[in-house]
Design an enzyme around this catalytic site. Structure first.
Site, PDB file in Angstrom:
ATOM      1  N   GLU A  49      -3.632  -7.529  -2.147  1.00 55.74           N
ATOM      2  CA  GLU A  49      -4.630  -8.064  -1.538  1.00 55.74           C
ATOM      3  C   GLU A  49      -5.440  -6.929  -1.076  1.00 55.74           C
ATOM      4  O   GLU A  49      -4.914  -6.169  -0.226  1.00 55.74           O
ATOM      5  CB  GLU A  49      -4.336  -8.908  -0.441  1.00 55.74           C
ATOM      6  CG  GLU A  49      -3.545 -10.462  -0.559  1.00 55.74           C
ATOM      7  CD  GLU A  49      -3.215 -10.992   0.591  1.00 55.74           C
ATOM      8  OE1 GLU A  49      -3.555 -12.397   0.835  1.00 55.74           O
ATOM      9  OE2 GLU A  49      -2.602 -10.593   1.337  1.00 55.74           O
ATOM     10  N   GLN A 108      -3.179  -4.328   0.609  1.00 58.39           N
ATOM     11  CA  GLN A 108      -1.937  -5.067   1.327  1.00 58.39           C
ATOM     12  C   GLN A 108      -1.126  -5.699   0.335  1.00 58.39           C
ATOM     13  O   GLN A 108      -1.348  -6.412  -0.603  1.00 58.39           O
ATOM     14  CB  GLN A 108      -2.443  -6.326   2.527  1.00 58.39           C
ATOM     15  CG  GLN A 108      -1.296  -7.130   2.772  1.00 58.39           C
ATOM     16  CD  GLN A 108      -1.701  -8.024   4.067  1.00 58.39           C
ATOM     17  OE1 GLN A 108      -2.142  -7.538   5.062  1.00 58.39           O
ATOM     18  NE2 GLN A 108      -1.934  -9.274   3.921  1.00 58.39           N
ATOM     19  N   ASP A 114       2.081 -10.866  -3.724  1.00 57.59           N
ATOM     20  CA  ASP A 114       0.388 -10.502  -3.374  1.00 57.59           C
ATOM     21  C   ASP A 114       0.142  -8.905  -3.656  1.00 57.59           C
ATOM     22  O   ASP A 114       0.732  -8.112  -2.900  1.00 57.59           O
ATOM     23  CB  ASP A 114       0.155 -10.938  -2.210  1.00 57.59           C
ATOM     24  CG  ASP A 114       0.470 -12.429  -1.698  1.00 57.59           C
ATOM     25  OD1 ASP A 114       0.243 -13.106  -2.686  1.00 57.59           O
ATOM     26  OD2 ASP A 114       0.707 -12.694  -0.610  1.00 57.59           O
ATOM     27  N   GLU A 129       4.993 -16.734  -3.427  1.00 55.94           N
ATOM     28  CA  GLU A 129       4.059 -15.989  -3.501  1.00 55.94           C
ATOM     29  C   GLU A 129       4.285 -14.456  -3.757  1.00 55.94           C
ATOM     30  O   GLU A 129       5.240 -13.971  -2.970  1.00 55.94           O
ATOM     31  CB  GLU A 129       3.246 -16.062  -2.371  1.00 55.94           C
ATOM     32  CG  GLU A 129       1.399 -16.010  -2.661  1.00 55.94           C
ATOM     33  CD  GLU A 129       0.748 -16.555  -1.242  1.00 55.94           C
ATOM     34  OE1 GLU A 129       0.603 -17.426  -1.092  1.00 55.94           O
ATOM     35  OE2 GLU A 129      -0.047 -15.415  -1.074  1.00 55.94           O
TER      36      GLU A 129
END
Ligand SMILES: *[C@@H]1O[C@H](CO)[C@@H](O)[C@H](O)[C@H]1NC(C)=O
Ligand SMILES: *[C@@H]1O[C@H](CO)[C@@H](O)[C@H](O)[C@H]1NC(C)=O
Length: 313
Positions: A116, A129, A114, A112
């Site tokens: 966010e 984030q 990310d 992953e």
């Protein structure tokens, strides 16, 4: 807030960022793709609405459903980006994402990368984030959190990730905000398998805003996030064998890799002013910092002043 009331440093920083970053322009050789060409709805299909000549999509969360979309193809490495406009006003508990994952293909050892966005109560900032996992390393989160030098609900801004064999760089409006360099001691914690790119909006009331204290309130809904001008300049991988087939995208070979000295200066300046949390300095979580973490006493001291906020629940 009005410009007159920002501290001078903030104002200078904002001007510098505005002048020197190509805010919504993808890098050379990275054409944008149409939504229907690159993506399909993932869930909450009735809340996934393409618009604007198929260059944009809006996803929403209402009393019926949250929603999301994902790339049709999986990619190993590349440059991926979208401009995003977040929902306005009270958005506590709301999480908006733009991320890469292969959780549906590899449920026990997924990778992953990310972005966010964590919603806010009035008067506070949206928090961005970034995070990454490799080979199912979900016990070792590598979260960083920042506020931004603009209000991300007021307009579209470009969020991009460059992912290679040994480096991951996150960009906001062309400014690198985080670089993760692979070190041998990370072992399998590096995203090394093909992934889909995904955009979602969902209810993260348990943790997203002020450590979960401020919850989603549907009276302020429906919550709408807009994405536009997608770039998927990656190496497509075979959907069954997961082997890279980079020759299918000639543009992939021309992606600039790495950070110039000028960009590095901007990255440092961003991190000094806007970073609010780093897993590298969270000694309650990691007695011994993870191997890629550099010792930085000044950064640690600066971030300690924000740590009293329970950022990670
Ligand atoms: C947000 O709040 C302002 C003022 O409180 C209001 O004028 C505006 O319509 C609201 N925007 C949305 C999208 O609800
Ligand atoms: C949002 O999630 C929280 C925590 O899981 C839950 O209690 C709440 O009912 C949810 N809100 C809505 C509107 O779905």
């Amino acid at each position: 807030m009005v410009p007159c009331c920002y501290p001078l440093g903030f104002l200078l920083f904002s001007i510098l960022m505005a002048v020197s970053s190509a805010s919504s322009t993808p890098p050379p050789n990275s054409p944008t793709v149409f939504f229907s060409q690159g993506f399909s709805p993932l869930y909450g299909n009735q809340n996934v609405i393409p618009y604007g000549d198929d260059r944009s999509v809006q996803i929403s969360m209402d009393v019926r459903s949250s929603s999301g979309f994902a790339t049709k193809e999986i990619f190993l490495h590349g440059y991926f980006s979208s401009t995003i406009k977040l929902p306005e006003n009270y958005t506590a508990g709301v999480v908006v994402t733009f991320y890469a994952s292969n959780g549906q293909i590899f449920p026990t050892n997924h990778d992953e990368i990310d972005f966010e966005f964590l919603g806010r109560v009035q008067g506070q900032d949206w928090v961005l984030q970034t995070n990454m996992y490799g080979g199912g390393s979900t016990a070792r989160g590598r979260e960083e959190r920042y506020v931004l030098w603009f209000d991300p609900s007021k307009g579209f801004h470009r969020y991009a990730v460059l992912w290679t064999e040994d480096r991951i760089i996150f960009y906001v409006d062309g400014v690198p905000i985080r670089e993760v360099q692979r070190v041998a001691a990370m072992g399998g914690d590096w995203p090394a398998k093909p992934m889909n790119f995904i955009g979602t909006i969902w209810n993260g009331s348990d943790w997203a805003t002020n450590g979960g204290r401020d919850k989603l309130n549907m009276a302020y809904g429906p919550y709408i996030a807009k994405y536009s001008d997608f770039v998927l300049n990656g190496c497509p991988a075979d959907p069954i064998k997961f082997t890279p087939e980079c020759e299918k995208n000639p543009g992939f070979a021309t992606i600039p890799v790495g950070i110039t000295a000028k960009e590095r200066t901007k990255m440092k300046r961003f991190r000094r002013k806007y970073m609010r949390y780093s897993y590298c300095h969270d000694r309650a979580r990691y007695k011994v910092p993870l191997p890629e973490c550099a010792l930085d006493r000044k950064e640690e001291a600066r971030l300690r002043s924000f740590m009293h906020v329970n950022l990670l629940s």
